[in-house]
Scaffold this motif. Structure first.
Motif, PDB file in Angstrom:
ATOM      1  N   GLY A  69      42.429  -4.471 -16.093  1.00 50.85           N
ATOM      2  CA  GLY A  69      42.866  -5.683 -16.776  1.00 50.85           C
ATOM      3  C   GLY A  69      42.734  -6.955 -15.977  1.00 50.85           C
ATOM      4  O   GLY A  69      43.555  -7.868 -16.109  1.00 50.85           O
ATOM      5  N   VAL A  70      41.699  -7.038 -15.150  1.00 47.14           N
ATOM      6  CA  VAL A  70      41.493  -8.250 -14.357  1.00 47.14           C
ATOM      7  C   VAL A  70      40.926  -9.354 -15.243  1.00 47.14           C
ATOM      8  O   VAL A  70      39.974  -9.138 -15.982  1.00 47.14           O
ATOM      9  CB  VAL A  70      40.516  -7.972 -13.190  1.00 47.14           C
ATOM     10  CG1 VAL A  70      40.259  -9.249 -12.406  1.00 47.14           C
ATOM     11  CG2 VAL A  70      41.091  -6.899 -12.287  1.00 47.14           C
ATOM     12  N   THR A  71      41.521 -10.540 -15.182  1.00 43.53           N
ATOM     13  CA  THR A  71      41.075 -11.666 -15.982  1.00 43.53           C
ATOM     14  C   THR A  71      39.776 -12.235 -15.429  1.00 43.53           C
ATOM     15  O   THR A  71      39.663 -12.495 -14.231  1.00 43.53           O
ATOM     16  CB  THR A  71      42.141 -12.779 -15.992  1.00 43.53           C
ATOM     17  OG1 THR A  71      43.359 -12.238 -16.515  1.00 43.53           O
ATOM     18  CG2 THR A  71      41.704 -13.941 -16.861  1.00 43.53           C
ATOM     19  N   LEU A  72      38.808 -12.428 -16.313  1.00 45.47           N
ATOM     20  CA  LEU A  72      37.515 -12.955 -15.884  1.00 45.47           C
ATOM     21  C   LEU A  72      37.266 -14.370 -16.386  1.00 45.47           C
ATOM     22  O   LEU A  72      36.226 -14.945 -16.118  1.00 45.47           O
ATOM     23  CB  LEU A  72      36.382 -12.033 -16.383  1.00 45.47           C
ATOM     24  CG  LEU A  72      36.270 -10.698 -15.666  1.00 45.47           C
ATOM     25  CD1 LEU A  72      35.258  -9.804 -16.353  1.00 45.47           C
ATOM     26  CD2 LEU A  72      35.872 -10.906 -14.214  1.00 45.47           C
ATOM     27  N   THR A  73      38.212 -14.926 -17.104  1.00 42.71           N
ATOM     28  CA  THR A  73      38.059 -16.283 -17.619  1.00 42.71           C
ATOM     29  C   THR A  73      39.177 -17.159 -17.083  1.00 42.71           C
ATOM     30  O   THR A  73      40.240 -16.670 -16.692  1.00 42.71           O
ATOM     31  CB  THR A  73      38.102 -16.293 -19.161  1.00 42.71           C
ATOM     32  OG1 THR A  73      39.347 -15.715 -19.600  1.00 42.71           O
ATOM     33  CG2 THR A  73      36.951 -15.489 -19.731  1.00 42.71           C
ATOM     34  N   GLY A  74      38.936 -18.450 -17.073  1.00 42.96           N
ATOM     35  CA  GLY A  74      39.953 -19.384 -16.594  1.00 42.96           C
ATOM     36  C   GLY A  74      40.069 -19.355 -15.085  1.00 42.96           C
ATOM     37  O   GLY A  74      39.222 -18.841 -14.365  1.00 42.96           O
ATOM     38  N   GLY A  75      41.167 -19.912 -14.575  1.00 43.71           N
ATOM     39  CA  GLY A  75      41.365 -19.974 -13.133  1.00 43.71           C
ATOM     40  C   GLY A  75      41.750 -18.618 -12.565  1.00 43.71           C
ATOM     41  O   GLY A  75      42.345 -17.774 -13.230  1.00 43.71           O
ATOM     42  N   PHE A  76      41.385 -18.413 -11.309  1.00 42.28           N
ATOM     43  CA  PHE A  76      41.734 -17.172 -10.631  1.00 42.28           C
ATOM     44  C   PHE A  76      43.106 -17.305  -9.990  1.00 42.28           C
ATOM     45  O   PHE A  76      43.456 -18.345  -9.444  1.00 42.28           O
ATOM     46  CB  PHE A  76      40.687 -16.845  -9.553  1.00 42.28           C
ATOM     47  CG  PHE A  76      39.313 -16.634 -10.095  1.00 42.28           C
ATOM     48  CD1 PHE A  76      39.058 -15.633 -11.008  1.00 42.28           C
ATOM     49  CD2 PHE A  76      38.273 -17.459  -9.709  1.00 42.28           C
ATOM     50  CE1 PHE A  76      37.792 -15.427 -11.514  1.00 42.28           C
ATOM     51  CE2 PHE A  76      36.993 -17.270 -10.209  1.00 42.28           C
ATOM     52  CZ  PHE A  76      36.762 -16.254 -11.118  1.00 42.28           C
ATOM     53  N   ARG A  77      43.858 -16.220 -10.045  1.00 45.29           N
ATOM     54  CA  ARG A  77      45.161 -16.200  -9.391  1.00 45.29           C
ATOM     55  C   ARG A  77      44.966 -15.690  -7.975  1.00 45.29           C
ATOM     56  O   ARG A  77      44.561 -14.549  -7.771  1.00 45.29           O
ATOM     57  CB  ARG A  77      46.130 -15.308 -10.167  1.00 45.29           C
ATOM     58  CG  ARG A  77      46.468 -15.841 -11.548  1.00 45.29           C
ATOM     59  CD  ARG A  77      47.219 -14.810 -12.365  1.00 45.29           C
ATOM     60  NE  ARG A  77      46.396 -13.639 -12.625  1.00 45.29           N
ATOM     61  CZ  ARG A  77      46.829 -12.565 -13.270  1.00 45.29           C
ATOM     62  NH1 ARG A  77      48.059 -12.521 -13.716  1.00 45.29           N
ATOM     63  NH2 ARG A  77      46.023 -11.536 -13.454  1.00 45.29           N
ATOM     64  N   PHE A  78      45.286 -16.539  -6.996  1.00 39.80           N
ATOM     65  CA  PHE A  78      44.987 -16.201  -5.616  1.00 39.80           C
ATOM     66  C   PHE A  78      46.139 -15.427  -4.978  1.00 39.80           C
ATOM     67  O   PHE A  78      46.776 -15.873  -4.038  1.00 39.80           O
ATOM     68  CB  PHE A  78      44.687 -17.476  -4.827  1.00 39.80           C
ATOM     69  CG  PHE A  78      43.532 -18.241  -5.391  1.00 39.80           C
ATOM     70  CD1 PHE A  78      43.713 -19.514  -5.890  1.00 39.80           C
ATOM     71  CD2 PHE A  78      42.286 -17.677  -5.442  1.00 39.80           C
ATOM     72  CE1 PHE A  78      42.646 -20.222  -6.425  1.00 39.80           C
ATOM     73  CE2 PHE A  78      41.221 -18.380  -5.965  1.00 39.80           C
ATOM     74  CZ  PHE A  78      41.402 -19.652  -6.463  1.00 39.80           C
ATOM     75  N   THR A  79      46.431 -14.249  -5.511  1.00 45.97           N
ATOM     76  CA  THR A  79      47.454 -13.384  -4.942  1.00 45.97           C
ATOM     77  C   THR A  79      46.790 -12.158  -4.353  1.00 45.97           C
ATOM     78  O   THR A  79      45.681 -11.774  -4.750  1.00 45.97           O
ATOM     79  CB  THR A  79      48.473 -12.939  -6.009  1.00 45.97           C
ATOM     80  OG1 THR A  79      47.789 -12.126  -6.981  1.00 45.97           O
ATOM     81  CG2 THR A  79      49.086 -14.147  -6.708  1.00 45.97           C
ATOM     82  N   ALA A  80      47.479 -11.524  -3.412  1.00 43.29           N
ATOM     83  CA  ALA A  80      46.936 -10.318  -2.793  1.00 43.29           C
ATOM     84  C   ALA A  80      46.755  -9.215  -3.832  1.00 43.29           C
ATOM     85  O   ALA A  80      45.764  -8.470  -3.805  1.00 43.29           O
ATOM     86  CB  ALA A  80      47.869  -9.847  -1.677  1.00 43.29           C
ATOM     87  N   LYS A  81      47.691  -9.124  -4.763  1.00 42.72           N
ATOM     88  CA  LYS A  81      47.602  -8.095  -5.806  1.00 42.72           C
ATOM     89  C   LYS A  81      46.375  -8.306  -6.677  1.00 42.72           C
ATOM     90  O   LYS A  81      45.638  -7.359  -6.971  1.00 42.72           O
ATOM     91  CB  LYS A  81      48.873  -8.121  -6.672  1.00 42.72           C
ATOM     92  CG  LYS A  81      48.891  -7.047  -7.750  1.00 42.72           C
ATOM     93  CD  LYS A  81      50.194  -7.104  -8.539  1.00 42.72           C
ATOM     94  CE  LYS A  81      50.222  -6.036  -9.627  1.00 42.72           C
ATOM     95  NZ  LYS A  81      51.484  -6.091 -10.417  1.00 42.72           N
ATOM     96  N   GLU A  82      46.138  -9.547  -7.068  1.00 45.43           N
ATOM     97  CA  GLU A  82      44.978  -9.846  -7.906  1.00 45.43           C
ATOM     98  C   GLU A  82      43.681  -9.589  -7.146  1.00 45.43           C
ATOM     99  O   GLU A  82      42.712  -9.058  -7.696  1.00 45.43           O
ATOM    100  CB  GLU A  82      45.038 -11.303  -8.363  1.00 45.43           C
ATOM    101  CG  GLU A  82      43.859 -11.753  -9.212  1.00 45.43           C
ATOM    102  CD  GLU A  82      43.824 -11.129 -10.600  1.00 45.43           C
ATOM    103  OE1 GLU A  82      42.804 -11.279 -11.278  1.00 45.43           O
ATOM    104  OE2 GLU A  82      44.821 -10.492 -10.992  1.00 45.43           O
ATOM    105  N   LYS A  83      43.661  -9.970  -5.870  1.00 44.53           N
ATOM    106  CA  LYS A  83      42.461  -9.741  -5.058  1.00 44.53           C
ATOM    107  C   LYS A  83      42.154  -8.253  -4.958  1.00 44.53           C
ATOM    108  O   LYS A  83      41.002  -7.825  -5.101  1.00 44.53           O
ATOM    109  CB  LYS A  83      42.641 -10.324  -3.658  1.00 44.53           C
ATOM    110  CG  LYS A  83      41.426 -10.136  -2.750  1.00 44.53           C
ATOM    111  CD  LYS A  83      41.647 -10.771  -1.402  1.00 44.53           C
ATOM    112  CE  LYS A  83      42.563  -9.945  -0.531  1.00 44.53           C
ATOM    113  NZ  LYS A  83      41.932  -8.689  -0.077  1.00 44.53           N
TER     114      LYS A  83
END
Length: 322
Positions: free
Chosen positions: A208-222
């Motif tokens: 469920g990683v978001t590919l649109t809009g701004g990226f969330r710069f968290t360790a979990k998201e990375k």
């Protein structure tokens, strides 16, 4: 009377000097009071200990510039000019240009000399970018070579490095477009590869990683994005090295073509997202590696060119070298 006594007590207290941070080239950060600072180095007192002098070679370039700049006369053209010269020595070209421009605004008589210095700084930056691109090309890193050449052509078109950049771009594009040969396989082998690629793609999508809009710069998201990229890499590995043999059913060929393009597009977006995360954290070698992977997938991607420009700007603004 009480208010007057209270005011007198406050005025009698010693003024505290704000602590400053000093970052060394080895990554160590010191917090203390700057006793002295100039182009040669910084004397810093930590706690009650004697002040210790750190030479310019020991200090991270941006940290030295920040400390010296804070102690300079903001209204003096000469002070800004000296800061510009210091930035050249520290290999902080973006800051050097800004300081020369500021000096010229304060004292218009400096405008001609500032223009000449800025042109030399820009020429030096362009030369270094092309030089790095040529080194990348010699090491078979064609994607990075192409991207560096494009940055020079787009952003430093007024420099002498343009001719070298054009040659580099042409050679890098030719090498990228050649690509690896694909092996023709029968329908059974193709079907098996597609099924395994679909499973890997499904695992990536489940995250469920978001590919649109701004990226969330968290360790979990990375970490989620990196995991998704690994699954898609597995799918791409299965599909990028094969091709349908002559006589393969049209429906199967269409499925292969659409799956291949979809995986390539998704993987490229994940690479660009990871590159953006690493730029945000100034992990620039990793950012450039992900961007090169994205460019190798799609050499004509405009996102790769934009990310490479950000990477180079981060390098020349942060003292990482050009």
């Amino acid at each position: 009377m009480k208010r007057l006594l209270h005011t007198l007590v406050i005025l009698a207290l010693p003024l505290t000097v704000p602590a400053q941070s000093l970052e060394l080239r080895n990554g160590k950060v010191l917090i203390g009071t700057v006793v002295e600072a100039n182009a040669d180095g910084v004397a810093l007192r930590v706690g009650d200990a004697e002040a210790e002098h750190y030479t310019r070679d020991a200090i991270a370039p941006l940290s030295l510039y920040s400390i010296v700049s804070a102690r300079s006369d903001a209204n003096s053209a000469t002070a800004h000019w000296k800061l510009g010269e210091l930035c050249i020595d520290l290999e902080l070209p973006s800051h050097a240009i800004a300081e020369f421009e500021t000096a010229a605004r304060i004292d218009p008589a400096m405008q001609r000399l500032a223009t000449e210095h800025i042109a030399r700084v820009r020429g030096h930056v362009a030369d270094k970018i092309v030089e790095k691109g040529e080194q990348d090309y010699a090491a078979n890193r064609y994607a990075t070579a192409k991207l560096n050449a494009e940055v020079v052509l787009d952003e430093y078109s007024d420099t002498r490095a343009v001719q070298r950049a054009r040659r580099l771009l042409a050679n890098a594009r030719m090498s990228l477009m050649a690509g690896p040969e694909r092996k023709s396989v029968d329908e059974k082998t193709l079907r098996r590869a597609l099924d395994k690629a679909h499973k890997s793609e499904h695992k990536a999508n489940e995250l469920g990683v978001t590919l649109t809009g701004g990226f969330r710069f968290t360790a979990k998201e990375k970490n989620k994005r990196a995991t998704a990229a690994r699954h898609l890499e597995s799918a791409w590995k299965r599909l990028s090295r094969i091709a349908p043999a002559d006589g393969t059913a049209a429906q199967l060929v269409d499925e292969y073509t659409s799956s291949r393009e979809r995986v390539r597009d998704l993987l490229g977006k994940h690479y660009l997202g990871l590159g953006a995360v690493h730029v945000q954290r100034l992990a620039l070698p990793s950012a450039e590696d992900y961007n090169a992977r994205a460019c190798a997938l799609d050499p004509d991607s405009g996102g790769c060119k934009q990310l490479q420009s950000l990477i180079i700007q981060a390098r020349i603004s942060s003292g990482f070298g050009i």
